[in-house]
Design a protein around this motif. Structure first.
Motif, PDB file in Angstrom:
ATOM      1  N   LEU A 141      -2.679  -7.513   7.948  1.00 51.39           N
ATOM      2  CA  LEU A 141      -2.046  -6.702   6.899  1.00 51.39           C
ATOM      3  C   LEU A 141      -2.871  -5.451   6.609  1.00 51.39           C
ATOM      4  O   LEU A 141      -2.322  -4.378   6.338  1.00 51.39           O
ATOM      5  CB  LEU A 141      -1.876  -7.536   5.632  1.00 51.39           C
ATOM      6  N   SER A 142      -4.184  -5.603   6.672  1.00 49.83           N
ATOM      7  CA  SER A 142      -5.067  -4.458   6.465  1.00 49.83           C
ATOM      8  C   SER A 142      -4.866  -3.421   7.573  1.00 49.83           C
ATOM      9  O   SER A 142      -4.852  -2.206   7.315  1.00 49.83           O
ATOM     10  CB  SER A 142      -6.527  -4.941   6.438  1.00 49.83           C
ATOM     11  N   LEU A 143      -4.691  -3.903   8.798  1.00 51.20           N
ATOM     12  CA  LEU A 143      -4.409  -2.999   9.915  1.00 51.20           C
ATOM     13  C   LEU A 143      -3.070  -2.291   9.723  1.00 51.20           C
ATOM     14  O   LEU A 143      -2.946  -1.089   9.997  1.00 51.20           O
ATOM     15  CB  LEU A 143      -4.410  -3.786  11.232  1.00 51.20           C
ATOM     16  N   GLU A 144      -2.089  -3.023   9.254  1.00 47.08           N
ATOM     17  CA  GLU A 144      -0.765  -2.436   8.989  1.00 47.08           C
ATOM     18  C   GLU A 144      -0.883  -1.278   8.005  1.00 47.08           C
ATOM     19  O   GLU A 144      -0.296  -0.199   8.211  1.00 47.08           O
ATOM     20  CB  GLU A 144       0.153  -3.520   8.431  1.00 47.08           C
ATOM     21  N   ASP A 145      -1.642  -1.475   6.933  1.00 48.49           N
ATOM     22  CA  ASP A 145      -1.817  -0.415   5.943  1.00 48.49           C
ATOM     23  C   ASP A 145      -2.574   0.767   6.530  1.00 48.49           C
ATOM     24  O   ASP A 145      -2.266   1.935   6.234  1.00 48.49           O
ATOM     25  CB  ASP A 145      -2.580  -0.959   4.730  1.00 48.49           C
ATOM     26  N   LEU A 146      -3.581   0.480   7.351  1.00 48.18           N
ATOM     27  CA  LEU A 146      -4.370   1.555   7.954  1.00 48.18           C
ATOM     28  C   LEU A 146      -3.515   2.390   8.899  1.00 48.18           C
ATOM     29  O   LEU A 146      -3.616   3.623   8.914  1.00 48.18           O
ATOM     30  CB  LEU A 146      -5.569   0.975   8.699  1.00 48.18           C
ATOM     31  N   ARG A 147      -2.666   1.745   9.667  1.00 46.74           N
ATOM     32  CA  ARG A 147      -1.802   2.486  10.592  1.00 46.74           C
ATOM     33  C   ARG A 147      -0.852   3.413   9.833  1.00 46.74           C
ATOM     34  O   ARG A 147      -0.611   4.552  10.254  1.00 46.74           O
ATOM     35  CB  ARG A 147      -1.021   1.503  11.458  1.00 46.74           C
ATOM     36  N   LYS A 148      -0.314   2.942   8.725  1.00 45.05           N
ATOM     37  CA  LYS A 148       0.580   3.778   7.921  1.00 45.05           C
ATOM     38  C   LYS A 148      -0.159   4.987   7.373  1.00 45.05           C
ATOM     39  O   LYS A 148       0.354   6.113   7.391  1.00 45.05           O
ATOM     40  CB  LYS A 148       1.176   2.960   6.777  1.00 45.05           C
ATOM     41  N   ALA A 149      -1.367   4.757   6.866  1.00 44.24           N
ATOM     42  CA  ALA A 149      -2.153   5.866   6.315  1.00 44.24           C
ATOM     43  C   ALA A 149      -2.589   6.824   7.423  1.00 44.24           C
ATOM     44  O   ALA A 149      -2.566   8.046   7.244  1.00 44.24           O
ATOM     45  CB  ALA A 149      -3.370   5.315   5.581  1.00 44.24           C
ATOM     46  N   ALA A 150      -2.975   6.270   8.578  1.00 41.42           N
ATOM     47  CA  ALA A 150      -3.445   7.103   9.682  1.00 41.42           C
ATOM     48  C   ALA A 150      -2.342   8.007  10.208  1.00 41.42           C
ATOM     49  O   ALA A 150      -2.601   9.141  10.645  1.00 41.42           O
ATOM     50  CB  ALA A 150      -3.983   6.213  10.799  1.00 41.42           C
ATOM     51  N   ALA A 151      -1.099   7.532  10.178  1.00 38.30           N
ATOM     52  CA  ALA A 151       0.023   8.337  10.665  1.00 38.30           C
ATOM     53  C   ALA A 151       0.179   9.609   9.839  1.00 38.30           C
ATOM     54  O   ALA A 151       0.568  10.660  10.370  1.00 38.30           O
ATOM     55  CB  ALA A 151       1.306   7.507  10.623  1.00 38.30           C
ATOM     56  N   VAL A 152      -0.133   9.521   8.568  1.00 36.12           N
ATOM     57  CA  VAL A 152      -0.032  10.688   7.688  1.00 36.12           C
ATOM     58  C   VAL A 152      -1.032  11.761   8.096  1.00 36.12           C
ATOM     59  O   VAL A 152      -0.748  12.964   8.026  1.00 36.12           O
ATOM     60  CB  VAL A 152      -0.259  10.275   6.217  1.00 36.12           C
ATOM     61  N   PHE A 153      -2.212  11.322   8.541  1.00 35.67           N
ATOM     62  CA  PHE A 153      -3.283  12.271   8.869  1.00 35.67           C
ATOM     63  C   PHE A 153      -3.384  12.548  10.372  1.00 35.67           C
ATOM     64  O   PHE A 153      -4.286  13.268  10.813  1.00 35.67           O
ATOM     65  CB  PHE A 153      -4.623  11.717   8.372  1.00 35.67           C
ATOM     66  N   GLY A 154      -2.487  11.981  11.158  1.00 34.34           N
ATOM     67  CA  GLY A 154      -2.514  12.213  12.596  1.00 34.34           C
ATOM     68  C   GLY A 154      -3.703  11.588  13.288  1.00 34.34           C
ATOM     69  O   GLY A 154      -4.227  12.135  14.276  1.00 34.34           O
ATOM     70  N   VAL A 155      -4.138  10.425  12.791  1.00 29.64           N
ATOM     71  CA  VAL A 155      -5.300   9.727  13.361  1.00 29.64           C
ATOM     72  C   VAL A 155      -4.823   8.519  14.159  1.00 29.64           C
ATOM     73  O   VAL A 155      -3.926   7.789  13.737  1.00 29.64           O
ATOM     74  CB  VAL A 155      -6.265   9.271  12.235  1.00 29.64           C
TER      75      VAL A 155
END
Length: 329
Positions: free
Chosen positions: A184-198
């Motif tokens: 679940l932590s990875l899921e949240d990180l992927r969503k946030a990373a998509a915003v910053f293009g990471v």
């Protein structure tokens, strides 16, 4: 290593202490003098001893005196989820009034036993209790279970990390396959990373040895190592930070690991969380069913490690240092 609390954090602790003291002074909130309680505690993470101590201290401030009107059954951290079984069997064989569970795996194992035994459960922390099937809802839950969740700080953590470490394009994420909190932590990180293009580079592991292998095979193209929510990664945060530092990589975490060498962390303060849990425990011991108490959300605190920054040759922005609740020097 020196650890400095910011004035803002000190004020928060003062307010929390005042609130607990007022509760202790209220006669209707004091535990009955003739009543004694037994609370079992089960934990998987040795780094969460401060939560246990904060829990005990919070109950003490509410009028519970260990050895007089409350007994804690606690044998320290269990080495792995398998060891929890025998400890839980022992706890459920005692006349306990409440079981305090630390980590998602420990709570799930306790829940499986508690359903037919009428013993309330209190958890802290659990990353996302509904998704992990700890409770059916955050309020009005069917189970006689409540506690404190810690999901919600990933976006701000990533934004803060990117401001501290410019140029990050790829983040390495060790994924604990057996812990739903890690997924679940990875899921949240992927969503946030998509915003910053990471981009997120994932390496899965299922044991302590697997984690060591994941740390020894970090891809050369990554710019930062992320410590997500999992009892196993949290328990080894110091080793992860050290391994990253040897490879010239900064570390960021949504768990409060700044004092373990992690450059930037945005998460709970263990002592504060323990005291928050003690207030819920007091309500349960006073007769309120756990199912009638909505799951609470933990407070988050920003921690930075200046020693790690110096070793990486990073100069952290002044505004970041001003916002920090904790600074390790």
């Amino acid at each position: 290593m020196d650890r400095v609390k910011s004035p803002r954090f000190s004020l928060l602790l003062l307010l929390l202490g005042t609130a607990l003291a007022l509760l202790a002074l209220a006669g209707c909130r004091q535990p009955p003098v003739a009543k004694t309680f037994t609370v079992g505690i089960v934990s998987l993470n040795p780094n969460q001893e401060a939560i246990v101590q904060g829990f005990k201290d919070g109950l003490s401030s509410l009028g519970y005196r260990e050895g007089k009107n409350i007994t804690f059954l606690y044998d320290g951290t269990q080495a792995n989820p398998v060891d929890i079984d025998s400890w839980l069997d022992m706890l459920f064989g005692q006349q306990v009034d409440l079981i305090f569970c630390l980590t998602t795996p420990a709570t799930l194992k306790a829940k499986a036993r508690a359903a037919t035994r009428g013993i309330p459960l209190l958890f802290a922390p659990v990353f996302s209790p509904v998704e992990a099937k700890v409770v059916s809802a955050l309020a009005g839950q069917e189970e006689n279970v409540t506690g404190i969740k810690v999901r919600g700080g990933t976006g701000k953590t990533l934004e803060t990390c990117l401001s501290a470490v410019p140029g990050v394009r790829r983040i390495y994420y060790p994924l604990h396959k057996k812990d739903i909190a890690s997924h679940l932590s990875l899921e949240d990180l992927r969503k946030a990373a998509a915003v910053f293009g990471v981009e997120i580079v994932v390496r899965a592991f299922d044991s302590g040895a697997g984690l060591e292998e994941a740390l020894s095979t970090v891809p050369a193209e990554v710019d930062l190592l992320w410590i997500g929510h999992s009892y196993l990664t949290a328990a080894n945060a110091d080793k992860i930070a050290a391994a990253a530092l040897e490879q010239g990589l900064p570390t960021c975490s949504t768990t409060s690991q700044y004092d373990k060498g992690v450059l930037i962390s945005y998460g709970i303060d263990s002592e504060t969380l323990g005291k928050q849990a003690s207030n819920l425990a007091h309500k349960i011991l006073s007769g309120i069913p756990a199912r009638d108490l909505p799951v609470e959300t933990a407070d988050y605190f920003l921690g930075v490690n200046l020693e790690t920054a110096a070793r990486l040759g990073l100069e952290l922005p002044d505004d970041l240092l001003k916002r920090a609740d904790f600074i390790a020097r």
